[in-house]
Design a protein around this motif. Structure first.
Motif, PDB file in Angstrom:
ATOM      1  N   HIS A  17      16.199  25.115  36.909  1.00  0.00           N
ATOM      2  CA  HIS A  17      17.316  25.756  37.604  1.00  0.00           C
ATOM      3  C   HIS A  17      17.014  26.723  38.670  1.00  0.00           C
ATOM      4  O   HIS A  17      17.879  27.436  39.236  1.00  0.00           O
ATOM      5  N   ARG A  18      15.643  26.802  38.982  1.00  0.00           N
ATOM      6  CA  ARG A  18      15.102  27.503  40.202  1.00  0.00           C
ATOM      7  C   ARG A  18      15.888  27.637  41.418  1.00  0.00           C
ATOM      8  O   ARG A  18      16.373  26.660  41.844  1.00  0.00           O
ATOM      9  N   PRO A  19      16.536  28.640  41.855  1.00  0.00           N
ATOM     10  CA  PRO A  19      15.975  30.274  41.527  1.00  0.00           C
ATOM     11  C   PRO A  19      16.710  30.886  40.497  1.00  0.00           C
ATOM     12  O   PRO A  19      16.830  32.005  40.407  1.00  0.00           O
ATOM     13  N   PHE A  20      17.564  30.088  39.699  1.00  0.00           N
ATOM     14  CA  PHE A  20      18.411  30.631  38.755  1.00  0.00           C
ATOM     15  C   PHE A  20      18.103  30.555  37.329  1.00  0.00           C
ATOM     16  O   PHE A  20      16.960  29.805  37.107  1.00  0.00           O
ATOM     17  N   CYS A  21      18.484  31.211  36.406  1.00  0.00           N
ATOM     18  CA  CYS A  21      18.254  30.899  35.035  1.00  0.00           C
ATOM     19  C   CYS A  21      18.785  29.854  34.314  1.00  0.00           C
ATOM     20  O   CYS A  21      18.392  29.531  33.224  1.00  0.00           O
ATOM     21  N   SER A  22      19.832  29.511  34.816  1.00  0.00           N
ATOM     22  CA  SER A  22      20.796  28.202  34.144  1.00  0.00           C
ATOM     23  C   SER A  22      21.692  27.597  35.039  1.00  0.00           C
ATOM     24  O   SER A  22      21.841  28.119  36.376  1.00  0.00           O
ATOM     25  N   LYS A  23      22.220  26.305  34.725  1.00  0.00           N
ATOM     26  CA  LYS A  23      23.132  25.846  35.537  1.00  0.00           C
ATOM     27  C   LYS A  23      24.350  26.536  35.821  1.00  0.00           C
ATOM     28  O   LYS A  23      25.181  26.643  36.907  1.00  0.00           O
ATOM     29  N   ARG A  24      24.753  27.225  34.661  1.00  0.00           N
ATOM     30  CA  ARG A  24      25.844  28.296  34.855  1.00  0.00           C
ATOM     31  C   ARG A  24      25.706  29.215  36.081  1.00  0.00           C
ATOM     32  O   ARG A  24      26.813  29.396  36.920  1.00  0.00           O
ATOM     33  N   CYS A  25      24.504  29.852  36.280  1.00  0.00           N
ATOM     34  CA  CYS A  25      24.645  31.043  37.299  1.00  0.00           C
ATOM     35  C   CYS A  25      24.515  30.166  38.549  1.00  0.00           C
ATOM     36  O   CYS A  25      24.901  30.524  39.601  1.00  0.00           O
ATOM     37  N   ALA A  26      23.712  28.830  38.665  1.00  0.00           N
ATOM     38  CA  ALA A  26      23.536  28.124  39.802  1.00  0.00           C
ATOM     39  C   ALA A  26      25.133  27.635  40.466  1.00  0.00           C
ATOM     40  O   ALA A  26      25.465  27.594  41.435  1.00  0.00           O
ATOM     41  N   ASP A  27      25.998  27.180  39.419  1.00  0.00           N
ATOM     42  CA  ASP A  27      27.231  26.984  39.617  1.00  0.00           C
ATOM     43  C   ASP A  27      28.354  28.085  40.048  1.00  0.00           C
ATOM     44  O   ASP A  27      28.933  28.140  41.005  1.00  0.00           O
ATOM     45  N   LEU A  28      27.992  29.428  39.642  1.00  0.00           N
ATOM     46  CA  LEU A  28      28.663  30.660  40.026  1.00  0.00           C
ATOM     47  C   LEU A  28      28.170  30.960  41.565  1.00  0.00           C
ATOM     48  O   LEU A  28      29.071  31.287  42.160  1.00  0.00           O
ATOM     49  N   ASP A  29      26.947  30.651  41.982  1.00  0.00           N
ATOM     50  CA  ASP A  29      26.319  31.022  43.074  1.00  0.00           C
ATOM     51  C   ASP A  29      27.137  29.989  44.301  1.00  0.00           C
ATOM     52  O   ASP A  29      27.617  30.549  45.435  1.00  0.00           O
ATOM     53  N   LEU A  30      27.183  28.541  43.833  1.00  0.00           N
ATOM     54  CA  LEU A  30      27.982  27.758  44.703  1.00  0.00           C
ATOM     55  C   LEU A  30      29.201  28.050  44.907  1.00  0.00           C
ATOM     56  O   LEU A  30      29.901  27.938  45.761  1.00  0.00           O
ATOM     57  N   HIS A  31      29.903  28.428  43.747  1.00  0.00           N
ATOM     58  CA  HIS A  31      31.496  28.895  43.949  1.00  0.00           C
ATOM     59  C   HIS A  31      31.537  29.860  44.733  1.00  0.00           C
ATOM     60  O   HIS A  31      32.522  29.965  45.627  1.00  0.00           O
ATOM     61  N   ARG A  32      30.725  30.992  44.948  1.00  0.00           N
ATOM     62  CA  ARG A  32      30.770  32.195  45.699  1.00  0.00           C
ATOM     63  C   ARG A  32      30.653  31.525  47.125  1.00  0.00           C
ATOM     64  O   ARG A  32      31.347  32.125  48.224  1.00  0.00           O
ATOM     65  N   TRP A  33      29.835  30.581  47.489  1.00  0.00           N
ATOM     66  CA  TRP A  33      29.453  29.972  48.804  1.00  0.00           C
ATOM     67  C   TRP A  33      30.783  29.496  49.240  1.00  0.00           C
ATOM     68  O   TRP A  33      31.236  29.529  50.333  1.00  0.00           O
ATOM     69  N   LEU A  34      31.317  28.546  48.397  1.00  0.00           N
ATOM     70  CA  LEU A  34      32.576  27.683  48.911  1.00  0.00           C
ATOM     71  C   LEU A  34      33.762  28.569  48.747  1.00  0.00           C
ATOM     72  O   LEU A  34      34.572  28.072  49.413  1.00  0.00           O
TER      73      LEU A  34
END
Length: 56
Positions: A17-34
């Protein structure tokens, strides 16, 4: 040198999931961008800036 940390929660990064620790954090980051929470600054649109008097 310390292990990289997730930019969302600070936990150690997981390679899948680099640079994140999990899919959840990656999805949170994507949601913030969108959602427009992050923005990349750019040059101002010259058409939207009012002209100063005497700039003719």
């Amino acid at each position: 040198m310390s292990a990289p940390k997730c930019p969302i929660c600070g936990k150690p990064v997981e390679p899948e999931h680099r640079p994140f620790c999990s899919k959840r954090c990656a999805d949170l980051d994507l949601h913030r961008w969108l959602g427009g929470h992050y923005a990349i600054p750019g040059p101002e649109d010259p058409d939207s800036v009012p002209e100063e008097p005497g700039d003719d």
